[in-house]
Design a protein around this motif. Sequence first.
Motif: not given
Length: 526
Positions: A94-104
């Motif tokens: 879940g945090w990996f997906q959050v990190a992806i969203a943050f970078i995008i």
Amino acid sequence: MTSPKAPHVDREQWSGQLGFLLAAIGSAVGLGNIWRFPGVAYENGGGAFLIPYLTALLTAGIPVLLLDYALGHRYRGSAPATFRRLGRRFEALGWFQVAIAFIIATYYTVIVVWAIRYVGFSVTEAWGSDPGTFLMEDLLGYTGPGFSTDFVGGIFWPMLVLWVVTLLILALGVQGGLERANKVFLPMLVVLFMILVVRALFLEGAAEGLNAFFTPNWAALANPQVWIAAYSQIFFSLSVAFGIMLTYSSYLRRRANLVPTSYVAAFANSSFEILAGIGVFATLGFMAAQQGVGVGQVENLTGVSLSFVTFPQIISLMPGGPIFGLLFFTSLTLAGFTSLISILQVISAAFQEKFNLTRVQAAIYIGGLCALISLALYSTTSSLALLDTADKYINEVGVVTSAIVMCLLVTYGARKLPELQAHLNAVSTARLGLWWRVLVGVVVPVVLLWMLVSTVLGLFEQPYSGYPWSFVNGVGWGVVGASVVLSVVFALIPWRRPVDDFTPEPLPAAAGTPLRAGTTEPEANR
């Protein structure tokens, strides 16, 4: 069996199914629909590309979209909370997906700013006779790949204003911010883009452009790369597997018609892509006719160059060009903005739940941090190379990896796929069968793993876009590696809000496939 425990904090909700649907479509319909799909289709078989495209939609796009919907709606949380409720060791995904969203989110904002600036430039055709030079030198002051500290005022200040507006919408919450914004901006986008397409169809050479777009090259279907391109396009355009649709569905009421809604959202997104292809290629046909060349000889058919170099050239050539430019760049702005606020909601929801923040605090602290990084990196003279590289790696490596892990984790790690199928059947008027579990558990991971391996091998063979190896490795693999590290770190931090005292609602016996022992369904219903 005791009744399900509810989270201690009441969860925000959409006002109804329509609000959710508009938000889901607004998220899916983004910049890639307008500037990526037409060129990808043309380069991969023209009209014949629709066959692998629709195949990818039905076998990967919709199944993973349904998986996102099921996870968010059943486990009623952000991406980290949802995966933790599947099993504590799964929270890091879940945090990996959050990190992806943050970078995008950090780089997506600057593209919206470019579109906003070009709305104004269209009035006077400020780019003159050389739109390419105008973009690179006059607007961006581009100095090549690297890390610059030279800020571009024409980007920095509009970007700052855009961040303030975006964070204000985020702070207003699901109904007051996201839903209201989508109810205004999505209809505006559709109306403006329809006007643009109708105008394009009446341009000289439009028919030749449409022939180039739709004429099938059947031989292309034998090329595996064409099928990879189709799955890539569907996958990236639907906003799946990095927390958006999972988070959005968690705000739905307990009774929600998820399966038909997913079909509507997916086909609405694909319909807009095809509409974009018609508008773009009708316009490119006009440009080719003016230059006395074939459509295939027109340069820059995808991405930043299509929108900010080729289209300005076309606007300068056509009668009523400034009006066409206003329509095109306003549409681009709206498409980007509706996607941007959905990306940021993934981040906001996760930090609200993990650290017991209010939505205003999350907007100020976490959204503010995202804004500062965005301004520091992408309002400088090196922004274009940074954006290009980060986007390539985080989407084609990070998001695809997230999707593969999510499908495998739910199917084989947590063994929740039958339960999620039963949940979807219980709340929907349309029912899913075994086919959905086969696609999510077998077909999608195999296809995406094939895509991922092909992409990674290509990235190791030669530096992306001809940038120096040190730059692509530092930025490209840097954003992927940072996402992995941060996901582990945040998963280890204790929760400030209760997350483990949650039990999904029991499922009725007729909801779908019988579940394994140990699931949340009552024994009498198994």
